[in-house]
Write an enzyme that holds these catalytic residues in place. Structure first.
Site, short mmCIF file in Angstrom:
data_model
loop_
_atom_site.label_atom_id
_atom_site.label_comp_id
_atom_site.label_asym_id
_atom_site.label_seq_id
_atom_site.Cartn_x
_atom_site.Cartn_y
_atom_site.Cartn_z
N ARG A 117 0.81 -1.23 0.00
CA ARG A 117 0.00 0.00 0.00
C ARG A 117 0.84 1.28 0.00
NH1 ARG A 117 -3.90 0.08 4.63
NH2 ARG A 117 -2.94 -1.81 5.45
N GLN A 161 13.78 -14.17 5.45
CA GLN A 161 12.59 -15.02 5.48
C GLN A 161 12.08 -15.15 4.04
OE1 GLN A 161 8.90 -13.40 6.75
NE2 GLN A 161 8.04 -15.35 7.38
N THR A 182 3.78 -14.35 10.50
CA THR A 182 4.58 -13.70 11.53
C THR A 182 5.35 -14.70 12.40
OG1 THR A 182 2.57 -13.61 12.86
CG2 THR A 182 3.17 -11.59 11.71
N GLY A 207 -5.66 -8.58 15.77
CA GLY A 207 -5.84 -9.75 16.61
C GLY A 207 -6.46 -9.32 17.93
N GLU A 233 -7.07 -13.96 15.63
CA GLU A 233 -7.07 -13.06 14.47
C GLU A 233 -8.49 -12.78 14.00
OE1 GLU A 233 -4.04 -11.61 13.21
OE2 GLU A 233 -3.80 -12.36 15.24
N TYR A 272 23.87 29.81 3.25
CA TYR A 272 24.09 28.38 3.40
C TYR A 272 25.40 28.16 4.15
CZ TYR A 272 25.39 23.60 2.59
OH TYR A 272 25.80 22.30 2.79
N ASN A 302 29.67 37.66 12.34
CA ASN A 302 28.50 38.15 11.61
C ASN A 302 28.56 37.66 10.17
OD1 ASN A 302 26.04 39.84 11.81
ND2 ASN A 302 27.00 40.73 9.99
N ALA A 343 31.88 42.58 0.74
CA ALA A 343 30.65 42.12 0.09
C ALA A 343 30.94 41.68 -1.34
CB ALA A 343 29.61 43.24 0.10
C1 UD1 Z 1 -0.38 -9.13 13.21
C2 UD1 Z 1 -0.92 -9.99 14.35
C3 UD1 Z 1 -2.18 -9.33 14.92
C4 UD1 Z 1 -1.86 -7.91 15.35
C5 UD1 Z 1 -1.22 -7.12 14.23
C6 UD1 Z 1 -0.73 -5.77 14.73
C7 UD1 Z 1 -0.32 -12.24 13.73
C8 UD1 Z 1 -0.81 -13.53 13.20
N1 UD1 Z 1 -1.23 -11.29 13.83
O1 UD1 Z 1 -1.35 -9.06 12.20
O2 UD1 Z 1 -2.65 -10.07 16.01
O3 UD1 Z 1 -3.04 -7.27 15.81
O4 UD1 Z 1 -0.09 -7.81 13.70
O5 UD1 Z 1 -0.28 -5.02 13.67
O6 UD1 Z 1 0.83 -12.11 14.05
N2 UD1 Z 1 5.78 -10.08 8.53
C9 UD1 Z 1 6.91 -10.77 8.14
N3 UD1 Z 1 6.78 -11.97 7.54
C10 UD1 Z 1 5.58 -12.55 7.31
C11 UD1 Z 1 4.41 -11.83 7.70
C12 UD1 Z 1 4.55 -10.61 8.32
O7 UD1 Z 1 8.03 -10.30 8.35
O8 UD1 Z 1 5.55 -13.65 6.76
C13 UD1 Z 1 5.94 -8.80 9.19
C14 UD1 Z 1 5.34 -7.65 8.44
O9 UD1 Z 1 6.32 -7.04 7.60
C15 UD1 Z 1 4.94 -6.71 9.56
C16 UD1 Z 1 4.64 -7.64 10.72
O10 UD1 Z 1 5.24 -8.86 10.41
O11 UD1 Z 1 5.98 -5.87 9.95
C17 UD1 Z 1 3.15 -7.82 10.96
O12 UD1 Z 1 2.57 -8.36 9.79
P1 UD1 Z 1 1.15 -7.88 9.30
O13 UD1 Z 1 0.76 -8.72 8.12
O14 UD1 Z 1 1.12 -6.43 9.20
O15 UD1 Z 1 0.26 -8.23 10.55
P2 UD1 Z 1 -0.99 -9.15 10.64
O16 UD1 Z 1 -0.59 -10.55 10.30
O17 UD1 Z 1 -2.06 -8.55 9.87
#
Ligand code: UD1
Ligand code: CA
Length: 431
Positions: free
Chosen positions: A19, A80, A86, A147, A162, A340, A351, A399
């Site tokens: 986004r 990853q 997550t 969540g 979730e 600058y 000055n 100047a």
């Molecule tokens: C997650 C939580 C949710 C919480 C929310 C807060 C889980 C399953 N859910 O939601 O409970 O309310 O965050 O923002 O954890 N990321 C990775 N690798 C992945 C997936 C995500 O590095 O495979 C990173 C994303 O870049 C981000 C963070 O993890 O920085 C959270 O991921 P995002 O998808 O935003 O969160 P949700 O899964 O929607």
């Protein structure tokens, strides 16, 4: 756990950030010229308890990794790929924690408003309550998409559910998971070996570590944020702008409390890493980014820009349309208009005339050079100091001069072409 328990952090930053509609990875977007991820790593490091940070990278991994390695000595990246959720993300640092005895702090890389003070309180609560796991939560009027924190009647955690897996009843819960956790290690390490993807999104949920922890009879609680802004995750340019505004307002409020005069907070931007002493006045439309130290009784702006690594002594004046970067300026020196000053050291009571430029950059070699101007010296309007250059004490620059050599103390440096006056010019041209 005791007060000197060591903490290692895992920062999740592998996600794509679609986004943002940007070629720049989400966590490398900046507020006040500092990366979102930098805010998170700094907040962790500044607790004084975090010894090492593991940043989980995926999307644009190389760019994020370059930034992390260039900026932080105590941060490493772990890849990853593919991104399976997550829980799977955090697991990429699992091997690094082998043999570690302490606490593991898990954070998202896109929450620049989380403060060190809050992290410290969070850590303190975790220790005080003898939790094995603490999750940072917040109460949201509209909890959609987060969540939900499900609790036992005694207030302890039961689960994090979730949105997509939640029952109607669970959806009505307003306490949400911010995605920040503290875990006793190695006590809960096995939770990571027991994650599965049997859920609505077929992802390995980090939130499921709660269930495992409780099943073992270990204590898990939530810590409710006092200020919801701190959990604000950035997913779009609109949110980036909103976060910048919240941050700048926070900074200005603190400065006002500390006795700094900010004439128009709405049009003033001051980075969190700028220190300003009481009775300094910041006039409207001033933009201050990076790390700076500004002493008392200075006057800055209107329409001034301070770009970082700037130190101003007491009573310095920085006026309209002046840009200053990487410079030290001693007490009662004036740079009042259209100048600058970069890579410079200015003495006291200097000055700087309107339109003075320190020409610090060689476009061909890409090198930058220093300018030194000693106490009580002055530059005339519209002078260019071609760095490297040293202007001695009490020296004057006429100047309009282009100064490409050092000017010794008490001397006048002048490159002006002699003035010619052609008498009666008007009538000669007219006839
Ligand atoms: C997650 C939580 C949710 C919480 C929310 C807060 C889980 C399953 N859910 O939601 O409970 O309310 O965050 O923002 O954890 N990321 C990775 N690798 C992945 C997936 C995500 O590095 O495979 C990173 C994303 O870049 C981000 C963070 O993890 O920085 C959270 O991921 P995002 O998808 O935003 O969160 P949700 O899964 O929607
Ligand atoms: Ca997700």
């Amino acid at each position: 756990m005791s007060d000197n328990t060591k903490i290692k952090s895992i920062i999740l930053a592998a996600g794509k950030g679609t986004r943002m509609k940007s070629e720049t990875p989400k966590v490398l977007h900046k507020i006040f010229n500092k990366e979102l991820l930098g805010y998170v790593i700094d907040a962790a490091n500044n607790t004084g308890k975090v010894t090492e940070n593991y940043v989980i990278v995926g999307h644009c991994a190389d760019e994020v990794e370059n930034y992390v390695h260039q900026t932080y000595e105590n941060a490493k990246c772990r890849l990853q790929s593919p991104q399976l959720g997550t829980g799977h993300a955090a697991f990429q640092a699992y091997k690094d924690l082998e043999g570690f005895d302490g606490e593991v702090l898990i954070l998202n890389g896109d929450i620049p408003l989380l403060t060190t003070e809050t992290l410290n309180k969070f850590i303190e609560e975790h220790r005080k309550n003898n939790n094995a796991l603490t999750v940072m939560s917040a109460i949201f009027e509209d909890p959609t998409n987060y969540g939900r924190i499900v609790k036992e009647s005694n207030g302890n955690l039961k689960a994090i559910v979730e949105e997509k897996d939640a029952t109607l009843e669970q959806k009505s819960i307003k306490e949400i998971n911010t995605g920040v956790y503290l875990l006793d290690w190695p006590k809960v390490h096995e939770a990571f070996l027991n994650l599965d993807s049997n859920n609505a999104q077929n992802e390995y949920y980090l939130t499921d570590i709660v269930k495992w922890t409780i099943k073992q009879g270990l204590k898990a609680q939530s810590y409710i944020l006092e200020n919801n802004d701190e959990s604000f995750g950035i997913n779009s340019k609109k949110q980036l702008a909103e976060a910048a505004k919240i941050l700048k307002n926070r900074v200005i409020e603190k400065l006002l409390n500390d006795g700094v005069t900010v004439v128009d907070p709405d049009t003033t931007y001051i980075s969190p890493e700028t220190e300003i002493e009481a009775d300094t006045i910041i006039y409207p439309c001033t933009y201050i980014e990076g790390k700076n130290k500004i002493a008392k009784n200075c006057k800055i702006g209107p329409f001034a820009r301070i770009r970082g690594d700037v130190e101003l002594g007491e009573g310095v004046k920085i006026g309209n349309f002046v840009e200053i970067k990487k410079s030290k300026i001693k007490a009662h020196t004036n740079v009042c208009h259209l100048s600058y000053i970069g890579d410079s050291a200015l003495g006291a009571n200097v000055n700087i005339g309107a339109g003075t430029i320190t020409a610090n950059y060689n476009h061909i070699t890409k090198e930058k050079f220093q300018t030194t101007i000693d106490d009580n010296a002055s530059t005339g309007s519209n002078s260019v100091i071609v760095a490297p250059a040293h202007i001695g004490e009490n020296a004057s620059i006429g100047a309009g001069s282009v100064i490409s050599k050092d000017v010794e103390a008490n001397a006048l440096g002048l490159t002006r072409a002699p003035l010619k006056i052609f008498k009666d010019w008007f009538n000669r041209v007219k006839n």
